[in-house]
Design a protein around this motif. Structure first.
Motif, PDB file in Angstrom:
ATOM      1  N   ALA A 205      48.715 -16.304  33.719  1.00  0.00           N
ATOM      2  CA  ALA A 205      47.626 -15.311  34.045  1.00  0.00           C
ATOM      3  C   ALA A 205      48.378 -14.264  35.069  1.00  0.00           C
ATOM      4  O   ALA A 205      47.831 -13.127  34.567  1.00  0.00           O
ATOM      5  N   LEU A 208      49.983 -11.854  32.455  1.00  0.00           N
ATOM      6  CA  LEU A 208      49.006 -11.060  31.682  1.00  0.00           C
ATOM      7  C   LEU A 208      47.818 -10.372  32.445  1.00  0.00           C
ATOM      8  O   LEU A 208      46.968  -9.857  31.913  1.00  0.00           O
ATOM      9  N   GLU A 210      45.526 -11.722  34.133  1.00  0.00           N
ATOM     10  CA  GLU A 210      44.257 -12.343  34.135  1.00  0.00           C
ATOM     11  C   GLU A 210      43.881 -13.257  35.173  1.00  0.00           C
ATOM     12  O   GLU A 210      45.019 -13.546  35.961  1.00  0.00           O
ATOM     13  N   LEU A 216      42.656 -17.451  26.443  1.00  0.00           N
ATOM     14  CA  LEU A 216      43.903 -16.906  25.790  1.00  0.00           C
ATOM     15  C   LEU A 216      43.623 -17.211  24.299  1.00  0.00           C
ATOM     16  O   LEU A 216      43.466 -18.575  23.966  1.00  0.00           O
ATOM     17  N   ARG A 239      45.633 -12.165  25.258  1.00  0.00           N
ATOM     18  CA  ARG A 239      44.456 -11.965  26.106  1.00  0.00           C
ATOM     19  C   ARG A 239      43.044 -12.072  25.259  1.00  0.00           C
ATOM     20  O   ARG A 239      42.954 -10.955  24.669  1.00  0.00           O
ATOM     21  N   SER A 241      40.190 -11.084  25.950  1.00  0.00           N
ATOM     22  CA  SER A 241      39.538 -10.089  26.255  1.00  0.00           C
ATOM     23  C   SER A 241      40.099  -8.793  25.782  1.00  0.00           C
ATOM     24  O   SER A 241      39.394  -7.782  25.626  1.00  0.00           O
TER      25      SER A 241
END
Length: 252
Positions: A205, A208, A210, A216, A239, A241
């Protein structure tokens, strides 16, 4: 390709009040399409919600709901003192033997790379099986973070047969791994690949950008050259998102 604009007011937006589709969703889909198709450029400001609502004859809560749905998807971000800003379109990866670097570059994603590890290590059971080498034999490990539009997109971990390509760190940060392989005369022919999902560890996290526990996408891949030899195996994290995988399905 349509010329991108930094002025959302230049877009032709509208809603169909006779449609059963909620008004906020109609607006959100139009804005999302403009971003995905490159008609709304990254970095542009969406503008005042009140002005957009007045222009479309919608209530401010309806416009706010549409914008929030795109913020939740990672296509827009609310910045204090700045307003709502277009981030970028979500990366879409076709399922083919291709490089993420090449895909991002072709889509105008301004790819960049930071190498975390570049070393030789003994092959563990999974890697040895994928590369068809003896367990414990030397394999090359490359671990990188790939960026798009200045934001971390993926954590890439690849094991390769040693000596098949010059894996200088500066070269790895300047271009994609598959481009280096092709430049060394290796003809990539096919790959075996699986896609899944899991949540991010604290370390993942942090790399990245996040939150710990964020969703993921995972990709495990073994690539083969035109002689059928296993060249590399990758274990990648994306990611959710910011990235999707595209499938083309054929009817039989």
């Amino acid at each position: 390709m349509p010329k991108p604009t930094t002025d959302p007011a230049a877009l032709e937006l509208g809603v169909d009040r006779t449609s059963p589709v909620p008004l906020y969703y109609q607006l959100a889909r139009q804005l999302e399409a403009a971003i995905e198709q490159g008609r709304l450029a990254p970095g542009s400001l969406l503008g005042n919600e009140i002005d957009l609502a007045a222009r479309l004859g919608l209530s401010r809560p309806t416009v706010r709901q549409a914008i929030q749905s795109l913020v939740d998807k990672g296509l827009m971000v609310r910045r204090r003192g700045v307003g709502t800003q277009i981030v970028h379109s979500r990366g879409r990866r076709p399922l083919e033997v291709s490089s993420l670097y090449d895909e991002l570059e072709a889509a105008g994603g301004h790819p960049a790379t930071r190498v975390l590890r570049n070393t030789v290590e003994p092959a563990g059971p999974r890697v040895a099986d994928a590369l068809e080498v003896a367990e414990g034999s030397d394999v090359h490990l490359v671990e990188r973070i790939r960026y798009a539009h200045g934001e971390p997109l993926a954590l890439l971990r690849n094991h390769l047969l040693p000596g098949i390509v010059d894996l200088d760190t500066a070269r790895l940060e300047a271009t994609g791994l598959y481009r280096l392989l092709r430049g060394s005369g290796i003809a990539l022919h096919s790959a075996r690949q699986s896609i899944g999902a899991r949540t991010a560890t604290a370390e993942e996290a942090a790399g990245l950008a996040e939150a710990e526990g964020a969703a993921l996408l995972t990709m495990e891949r073994t690539a083969f050259d035109d002689t059928g030899r296993a060249i590399e195996c990758g274990s990648h994290l994306y990611r959710a998102s910011r990235h999707t995988f595209d499938f083309q399905l054929l009817a039989r």
